[in-house]
Design a protein around this motif. Structure first.
Motif, short mmCIF file in Angstrom:
data_model
loop_
_atom_site.label_atom_id
_atom_site.label_comp_id
_atom_site.label_asym_id
_atom_site.label_seq_id
_atom_site.Cartn_x
_atom_site.Cartn_y
_atom_site.Cartn_z
N GLU A 7 49.38 48.07 32.78
CA GLU A 7 48.52 47.33 31.87
C GLU A 7 47.20 46.97 32.54
O GLU A 7 46.13 47.21 32.01
CB GLU A 7 49.24 46.04 31.45
CG GLU A 7 49.11 45.74 29.99
CD GLU A 7 49.95 44.54 29.63
OE1 GLU A 7 49.36 43.49 29.36
OE2 GLU A 7 51.18 44.68 29.62
N ILE A 8 47.29 46.39 33.73
CA ILE A 8 46.11 45.98 34.48
C ILE A 8 46.41 46.16 35.97
O ILE A 8 47.49 45.81 36.44
CB ILE A 8 45.74 44.51 34.21
CG1 ILE A 8 45.39 44.31 32.74
CG2 ILE A 8 44.57 44.07 35.09
CD1 ILE A 8 45.20 42.86 32.35
N LEU A 9 45.44 46.68 36.72
CA LEU A 9 45.56 46.82 38.15
C LEU A 9 44.58 45.85 38.81
O LEU A 9 43.38 45.95 38.61
CB LEU A 9 45.23 48.25 38.58
CG LEU A 9 45.23 48.53 40.07
CD1 LEU A 9 46.62 48.34 40.67
CD2 LEU A 9 44.71 49.94 40.35
N TYR A 10 45.11 44.89 39.54
CA TYR A 10 44.29 43.91 40.25
C TYR A 10 44.07 44.39 41.67
O TYR A 10 45.02 44.76 42.35
CB TYR A 10 44.97 42.55 40.28
CG TYR A 10 45.17 41.94 38.92
CD1 TYR A 10 44.14 41.26 38.28
CD2 TYR A 10 46.39 42.04 38.26
CE1 TYR A 10 44.31 40.71 37.03
CE2 TYR A 10 46.57 41.48 37.01
CZ TYR A 10 45.54 40.82 36.40
OH TYR A 10 45.72 40.27 35.16
N LEU A 37 41.16 48.38 35.66
CA LEU A 37 40.98 47.81 36.99
C LEU A 37 40.26 46.48 36.88
O LEU A 37 39.22 46.37 36.23
CB LEU A 37 40.16 48.76 37.87
CG LEU A 37 39.75 48.21 39.23
CD1 LEU A 37 40.96 48.02 40.12
CD2 LEU A 37 38.74 49.15 39.90
N ARG A 38 40.83 45.47 37.52
CA ARG A 38 40.19 44.16 37.62
C ARG A 38 40.06 43.86 39.11
O ARG A 38 41.04 43.68 39.81
CB ARG A 38 41.02 43.05 36.97
CG ARG A 38 41.28 43.24 35.49
CD ARG A 38 39.99 43.13 34.66
NE ARG A 38 40.27 43.24 33.25
CZ ARG A 38 40.34 44.37 32.57
NH1 ARG A 38 40.16 45.52 33.19
NH2 ARG A 38 40.59 44.40 31.29
N GLU A 59 44.35 34.59 35.40
CA GLU A 59 44.29 33.65 34.29
C GLU A 59 43.22 34.06 33.27
O GLU A 59 43.46 34.06 32.07
CB GLU A 59 43.98 32.25 34.82
CG GLU A 59 44.00 31.17 33.77
CD GLU A 59 45.40 30.87 33.26
OE1 GLU A 59 45.51 30.34 32.13
OE2 GLU A 59 46.38 31.13 33.97
N ASN A 60 42.04 34.46 33.76
CA ASN A 60 40.97 34.89 32.86
C ASN A 60 41.34 36.17 32.11
O ASN A 60 40.94 36.34 30.95
CB ASN A 60 39.67 35.09 33.62
CG ASN A 60 39.03 33.79 34.04
OD1 ASN A 60 39.33 32.74 33.50
ND2 ASN A 60 38.17 33.85 35.02
N THR A 61 42.06 37.05 32.77
CA THR A 61 42.48 38.29 32.12
C THR A 61 43.46 38.00 31.00
O THR A 61 43.38 38.59 29.92
CB THR A 61 43.12 39.24 33.15
OG1 THR A 61 42.17 39.51 34.18
CG2 THR A 61 43.53 40.56 32.51
N ARG A 62 44.38 37.09 31.24
CA ARG A 62 45.41 36.76 30.25
C ARG A 62 44.85 35.95 29.09
O ARG A 62 45.20 36.17 27.94
CB ARG A 62 46.54 35.98 30.91
CG ARG A 62 47.39 36.81 31.82
CD ARG A 62 48.52 36.01 32.37
NE ARG A 62 49.33 36.83 33.25
CZ ARG A 62 50.14 36.35 34.17
NH1 ARG A 62 50.25 35.05 34.34
NH2 ARG A 62 50.83 37.17 34.92
#
Length: 66
Positions: A7-10, A37-38, A59-62
């Motif tokens: 879903e998202i790669l940090y 990518l974040r 938190e900002n992504t969610r």
């Protein structure tokens, strides 16, 4: 990453713009959407500062930026 739904790669490292440039070929090779990518720049930060930055990024992504 190939064949796995991410879903998202940090990524915590250098400048987020550079992260996309550095990983671009790898993302293309495995079919990963680079928009997932974040990145967060953690250079010259203490462990505590890094933890806060990563927590804030997640938190900002969610929840969207405050």
């Amino acid at each position: 990453m190939k064949g796995i739904e991410i879903e998202i790669l940090y990524v915590a490292g250098c400048d987020p713009v550079m992260q996309k440039k550095m990983f671009k070929e790898s993302f293309v090779a495995v079919g990963f959407d680079e928009n997932k990518l974040r990145g967060v720049d953690v250079r010259n930060k203490t462990t505590e500062e890094v933890q806060k930055l990563i927590s804030s990024l997640i938190e900002n992504t969610r929840n969207g930026p405050k």
